[in-house]
Design a protein around this motif. Structure first.
Motif, short mmCIF file in Angstrom:
data_model
loop_
_atom_site.label_atom_id
_atom_site.label_comp_id
_atom_site.label_asym_id
_atom_site.label_seq_id
_atom_site.Cartn_x
_atom_site.Cartn_y
_atom_site.Cartn_z
N HIS A 3 0.86 -1.19 -0.03
CA HIS A 3 0.15 0.14 -0.26
C HIS A 3 0.81 1.50 0.04
O HIS A 3 0.40 2.17 -1.22
CB HIS A 3 -0.37 -0.23 1.87
CG HIS A 3 -1.81 0.67 0.97
ND1 HIS A 3 -3.04 1.00 0.09
CD2 HIS A 3 -2.39 2.28 1.92
CE1 HIS A 3 -4.32 1.70 0.10
NE2 HIS A 3 -3.64 2.55 1.54
N TRP A 38 -2.55 -11.95 -6.77
CA TRP A 38 -1.94 -11.46 -5.59
C TRP A 38 -0.83 -11.03 -6.04
O TRP A 38 0.05 -10.10 -5.57
CB TRP A 38 -1.87 -12.10 -5.14
CG TRP A 38 -1.02 -13.20 -3.80
CD1 TRP A 38 -0.82 -11.54 -3.22
CD2 TRP A 38 -0.24 -13.44 -3.01
NE1 TRP A 38 0.07 -11.80 -1.95
CE2 TRP A 38 0.77 -12.80 -2.31
CE3 TRP A 38 0.51 -14.11 -3.40
CZ2 TRP A 38 1.05 -13.37 -1.22
CZ3 TRP A 38 1.32 -15.20 -2.87
CH2 TRP A 38 2.16 -15.09 -1.87
N LEU A 64 -2.35 -7.19 -8.46
CA LEU A 64 -1.67 -5.96 -7.25
C LEU A 64 -1.39 -4.37 -7.76
O LEU A 64 -2.75 -4.02 -6.57
CB LEU A 64 -1.23 -6.90 -6.41
CG LEU A 64 -1.31 -6.46 -4.99
CD1 LEU A 64 -2.38 -7.18 -4.68
CD2 LEU A 64 0.04 -7.04 -4.48
N PRO A 74 -5.41 -0.90 -8.43
CA PRO A 74 -5.36 0.09 -7.69
C PRO A 74 -4.96 1.32 -8.82
O PRO A 74 -5.76 2.46 -8.71
CB PRO A 74 -4.27 0.43 -6.72
CG PRO A 74 -4.38 -1.54 -6.28
CD PRO A 74 -4.46 -1.73 -8.01
N TYR A 120 -8.41 -2.26 -4.74
CA TYR A 120 -7.45 -3.76 -4.91
C TYR A 120 -7.99 -4.77 -5.69
O TYR A 120 -9.87 -4.42 -6.55
CB TYR A 120 -6.73 -4.31 -3.58
CG TYR A 120 -5.75 -3.53 -2.75
CD1 TYR A 120 -6.65 -2.15 -2.04
CD2 TYR A 120 -4.75 -2.82 -3.33
CE1 TYR A 120 -4.77 -1.90 -1.76
CE2 TYR A 120 -3.97 -3.01 -3.20
CZ TYR A 120 -3.65 -2.30 -2.25
OH TYR A 120 -2.90 -0.95 -1.77
N LYS A 125 -10.25 -8.40 -1.88
CA LYS A 125 -10.50 -8.05 -0.91
C LYS A 125 -11.69 -8.91 -0.22
O LYS A 125 -12.09 -9.16 1.00
CB LYS A 125 -11.74 -7.13 -1.79
CG LYS A 125 -10.57 -5.50 -2.58
CD LYS A 125 -11.93 -4.57 -3.22
CE LYS A 125 -12.80 -4.28 -2.70
NZ LYS A 125 -13.06 -2.83 -3.24
N LEU A 166 -5.26 -5.67 4.77
CA LEU A 166 -5.08 -4.26 4.39
C LEU A 166 -4.82 -3.41 5.53
O LEU A 166 -5.20 -3.69 6.32
CB LEU A 166 -6.01 -4.23 3.05
CG LEU A 166 -5.77 -4.64 1.78
CD1 LEU A 166 -6.97 -4.83 1.58
CD2 LEU A 166 -4.85 -3.82 1.10
#
Ligand SMILES: OC[C@H]1NNC[C@@H](O)[C@@H]1O
Ligand SMILES: [Ca+2]
Length: 446
Positions: A195, A246, A251, A255, A261, A266, A273
């Motif tokens: 992230h 993933w 991945l 976004p 995601y 999710k 996350l």
């Protein structure tokens, strides 16, 4: 275009990374990196190998650029070592570090080779790791300040920029498997690193736009392994799809292009996350100019309730490279076609593709026919992808030189040029000679 020739102006190159080739990690005021620490920590790398000397490229860069010219490369992908520029990650600037890359870039331009710069290829300043590294939300600002400074210093000569190299490997091999720096085994830290790398990437893209670099382009390089279901069963198909979402481009591209995601992440991994990650999604969704695709191998995925995300990798029984990775050229086509279909990027570059084999020097030559076969099979798939609508604009062989293969140290050779680590002598392998013919003919058939 005849069925074997690549488009005109196709960008043929080769790729490297700072910590893997430069050596001199602490010379001229450079700060320590997490890979300097990790490789100097006993037990972390094969044979205790470190990047202290590597290919001594810090001193031999002119000779290596002459080699690139001899090979006829159109472009060269390399990375800037953040701690050479900001020894502590932020604050004090190390002019001698900036100078090294100034000399490198000027020498490339003199040789008429287009520089493709990766801003981050895993050698994080160690001082930032002491503040939490990629698990600290503030790294998005530290990274953007570093990147923006690079745009200001090099943007007049460097037009092609890659924010991050393989953020999945940094996040999961570095923070979950513990086999790469910083050597953590924490799934929550891994998703936080995903992230924060996305936040850093998108803030940097915005800063890049504000710098208004003439003909400037910015993108991100993502690692990919083609995952097919082990059996034609719904649970294996689902497990393979989840492994794809993933560990491959979705991945990060979901976004970036779609503002969230991937669905499977999710549904099956939302607990990992970061808290309130949704608040960052709008900012992360930011247009990029190209997608960098790295590809080496494919595998089969079998449903397995004891594995993370319910799938484990099984083998097909195909020939393998020295890394133990199965050789699966068809997977290259699937990944390239898939990224075009799923996100329709304006441009795609293959920023890494290559293989490690057990190269031997015989009378000052290296007859690496397996590597020629590997490269040819994969270039065939790349051309097929172009013929099927993939906006592929270039291909960078990994790697220009044999180099420090992370935890494997110097035991794995990926170069199209052999490096004798005792003498630092370079020998162009048969694959290097073959690749220069590919560039000359713009085709793998000649
Ligand atoms: O394992 C071969 C390559 N994979 N992608 C990242 C590079 O740094 C590696 O050497
Ligand atoms: Ca946005």
């Amino acid at each position: 275009m005849s069925e074997k020739v690549f488009p005109k102006d196709f960008m043929w190159g080769a790729a490297t990374a700072s910590y893997q080739i430069e050596g001199s990690p602490l010379v001229d005021g450079a700060g320590s990196s997490i890979w300097h620490r990790f490789s100097h920590t006993p037990g972390n790398t094969y044979n205790g190998d470190t990047g202290d000397v590597a290919d001594d490229h810090y001193n031999k860069y002119k000779e290596d650029i002459a080699l690139m010219k001899e090979l006829g490369l159109k472009a060269y992908r390399f990375s800037i070592s953040w701690p050479r520029i900001f020894p502590y990650g932020k604050g004090k600037i190390n002019e001698k570090g900036v100078d090294f890359y100034n000399r490198l870039v000027d020498e490339l331009l003199k040789a008429n080779i287009t520089p493709f710069v990766t801003l981050y290829h895993w050698d994080l300043p160690a001082a930032l790791q002491d503040l939490g590294g990629w698990t600290n939300r503030d790294i998005a600002y530290w990274y953007t300040d570093y990147a923006d400074y690079m745009f200001q210093r090099f943007g007049d000569r460097v037009k092609n920029w890659i924010t991050l190299n393989e953020p999945w490997v940094m996040a999961f091999v570095g923070h979950f498997m513990g086999e790469h720096a910083p050597g953590m085994k924490d799934l929550y830290a891994s998703f936080s690193a995903v992230h924060n790398q996305l936040r850093a990437h998108s803030k940097t893209v915005k800063a890049f736009r504000e710098e208004n670099i003439k003909e400037g382009k910015i993108g991100i390089t993502l690692s990919n392994t083609s995952h097919d279901p082990a059996a034609d069963s719904q649970e294996d198909i689902d497990a393979a799809r989840l492994a794809h979402e993933w560990s491959n481009y979705p991945l990060f591209l979901n976004p970036i292009y779609k503002g969230d995601y991937p669905k499977g992440i999710k549904e099956h991994a939302s607990e990992f996350l970061p808290h309130n990650y949704e608040n960052d999604l709008e900012e992360i969704k930011e247009k990029i100019d190209f997608v960098g695709i790295n590809y080496y191998s494919g595998d089969l995925v079998k449903a397995d309730t004891k594995s993370f995300l319910g799938g484990k990798n099984v083998e097909r029984g195909l020939p393998k490279t020295e890394m133990g990775w199965e050789i699966y050229p068809e997977g290259f086509y699937k990944i390239l076609k898939g990224v075009q279909e799923e996100y329709n990027p304006k441009e795609v570059y293959v920023t890494e593709n290559g293989a490690a084999f057990d190269d031997k020097v015989v009378n000052q030559e290296v007859h690496d026919e397996k590597r020629i076969e590997y490269l040819k099979q994969h270039l065939e798939q790349a051309l097929k992808a172009i013929q099927n609508g993939v906006t592929l604009k270039g291909y960078f062989a990994w790697s220009l030189l044999d180099n420090f293969e992370w935890a494997w140290g110097y035991s794995k050779r990926f170069g199209i040029v052999y490096v004798d680590y005792k003498t630092q002598k370079r020998i162009i392998k048969d694959s290097g000679k073959w690749y220069s013919q590919v560039i000359k003919n713009n085709s793998f058939e000649f």
